[in-house]
Design a protein around this motif. Structure first.
Motif, PDB file in Angstrom:
ATOM      1  N   HIS A 271       0.110  -3.655   1.983  1.00 56.67           N
ATOM      2  CA  HIS A 271      -0.682  -2.474   2.324  1.00 56.67           C
ATOM      3  C   HIS A 271      -0.317  -2.017   3.731  1.00 56.67           C
ATOM      4  CE1 HIS A 271      -3.290  -2.749  -1.192  1.00 56.67           C
ATOM      5  NE2 HIS A 271      -3.465  -4.033  -0.929  1.00 56.67           N
ATOM      6  N   CYS A 272      -0.537  -0.718   3.999  1.00 58.07           N
ATOM      7  CA  CYS A 272      -0.397  -0.255   5.373  1.00 58.07           C
ATOM      8  C   CYS A 272      -1.622  -0.708   6.162  1.00 58.07           C
ATOM      9  CB  CYS A 272      -0.231   1.267   5.423  1.00 58.07           C
ATOM     10  SG  CYS A 272      -1.667   2.192   4.886  1.00 58.07           S
TER      11      CYS A 272
ATOM     12  N   GLU B 128      -5.398   0.605   5.513  1.00 62.46           N
ATOM     13  CA  GLU B 128      -5.997   0.116   4.270  1.00 62.46           C
ATOM     14  C   GLU B 128      -6.423  -1.339   4.397  1.00 62.46           C
ATOM     15  OE1 GLU B 128      -3.062   0.755   1.302  1.00 62.46           O
ATOM     16  OE2 GLU B 128      -3.320   2.938   1.254  1.00 62.46           O
TER      17      GLU B 128
ATOM     18  N   ARG C 272      -9.590  -1.838   6.451  1.00 63.04           N
ATOM     19  CA  ARG C 272     -10.797  -1.488   5.696  1.00 63.04           C
ATOM     20  C   ARG C 272     -11.192  -2.609   4.746  1.00 63.04           C
ATOM     21  NH1 ARG C 272      -8.591   3.859   5.762  1.00 63.04           N
ATOM     22  NH2 ARG C 272      -7.436   3.432   3.826  1.00 63.04           N
ATOM     23  N   VAL C 273     -10.210  -3.252   4.125  1.00 64.69           N
ATOM     24  CA  VAL C 273     -10.495  -4.316   3.161  1.00 64.69           C
ATOM     25  C   VAL C 273     -11.131  -5.524   3.845  1.00 64.69           C
ATOM     26  CG1 VAL C 273      -9.435  -5.994   1.590  1.00 64.69           C
ATOM     27  CG2 VAL C 273      -8.706  -3.597   1.534  1.00 64.69           C
TER      28      VAL C 273
ATOM     29  N   ASP D 278      -3.983   7.015  13.099  1.00 65.03           N
ATOM     30  CA  ASP D 278      -2.826   7.185  12.210  1.00 65.03           C
ATOM     31  C   ASP D 278      -1.580   7.602  12.980  1.00 65.03           C
ATOM     32  OD1 ASP D 278      -4.461   6.504  10.134  1.00 65.03           O
ATOM     33  OD2 ASP D 278      -4.671   8.544   9.339  1.00 65.03           O
TER      34      ASP D 278
END
Length: 328
Positions: A29-30, A33, A36-37, A143
């Motif tokens: 994943h980037c 992401e 957030r997980v 970002d």
């Protein structure tokens, strides 16, 4: 227990770049992401909140905390930032902008990474390839600093390389890089000031010496820093050059119009109030018998003008123009 495989940080790489490469190699994943997980707040990572956050990153991705600390930009007291031993305002760093050298990224191959030096607005070109850095805007500041999100694909990078403007680093860029590395070549007058102050003074002097605002930040700072680095003698000469350009057609909100008479008075050791033709505002200090604590109604000695707001007021300089020019 850190995830595997361990991805070592590259010297000069940013923390967000290293964590982004680690997230892709270890979890597919980037970085946004994955954070957030796992419930890791982005605001704690950019800038790094403290050493506890850095320790948590090493627990998640692995690595040596002391090595990571040398590449991290930390929060500092008073809404400041700290990189190694240098403390500065956030204005020294790009905001919602991705800055990079397309040739460096092509050379990186599959290990594309962002450099810490690219985050500083003083870095306008790549010392290695001799071209101007490319800058792109982003809606979200976080970002803009994540390589997998912000960097273009290889085909677009090649086009940017072909259109790159040749440029070599100026004295200000080299000075900031030396300060950040802790190895200035020689003692200079600006060494006693924060980096954001050096940038601000250089830009102000450079724009005033041109007698107008310039959209080229690098050009303005180069001109101003050349005067600043020579210390008091260089600054006085720069101010003399600014005054020589003074005329009726000068912009109302330039330092030239604001400080011309006042600067002349200071050079001659005269009272700037007399040169400005203004009157000292009435206050408890100057109202004689009305002021509490004064004997016989006599006025105490006038206190010298000691701040820019007062000087502009005595010069009959519009407050709004002063605010625009000097960010008061």
């Amino acid at each position: 227990m850190p995830m595997l495989p361990h991805v070592p940080i590259i010297p000069g790489e940013t923390i967000l770049s290293w964590t982004d490469r680690s997230a892709q190699a270890q979890a597919g994943h980037c970085l946004p992401e994955l954070l957030r997980v796992v419930g890791f707040p982005q605001k704690d990572v950019e800038p790094v909140k403290d050493l506890a956050v850095l320790a948590r990153l090493t627990d998640l991705f692995g690595g040596d905390q002391s090595v990571l600390e040398a590449s991290a930009i930390f929060r500092h007291a008073g809404n400041m930032r700290r990189f190694r031993h240098e403390v500065f305002k956030p204005s020294m760093l790009w905001r919602r902008v991705t800055a990079f050298c397309p040739l460096c990224l092509l050379d990186d191959g599959s290990f594309r990474h962002s450099r810490v030096s690219w985050q500083f607005i003083s870095t306008v070109c790549c010392d290695r390839h001799g071209i101007a850095l490319t800058t792109t805007k982003a809606e979200i500041h976080f970002d803009a600093l994540v390589p997998s999100v912000a960097f273009p694909d290889p085909a677009a990078l090649q086009e940017l390389c072909d259109a790159a403007t040749p440029m070599t680093p100026g004295p200000l860029q080299r000075y900031v890089e030396d300060r950040l590395a802790g190895s200035t070549c020689e003692p200079l007058w600006p060494d006693g000031y924060r980096l954001d102050q050096v940038m601000g003074i250089s830009r102000c002097l450079g724009n005033a010496m041109r007698d107008h605002e310039t959209g080229d930040l690098g050009d303005a700072c180069r001109i101003g820093f050349e005067a600043l680095r020579r210390g008091e003698a260089g600054i006085l000469k720069a101010l003399d050059d600014i005054l020589c350009q003074r005329g009726r057609n000068a912009r109302v909100n330039t330092p030239t119009r604001a400080l011309g008479r006042l600067y002349d008075a200071v050079r001659l050791n005269e009272d700037p109030r007399r040169q400005a033709g203004g009157q000292r505002p009435r206050s408890a200090e100057t109202q004689g018998s009305r002021a509490p604590g004064t004997a016989g109604g006599r006025k105490p000695p006038c206190r010298p003008v000691d701040n820019l707001r007062a000087l502009l007021r005595y010069a009959a300089f519009a407050a709004t123009a002063g605010n625009r020019c000097f960010a008061l």
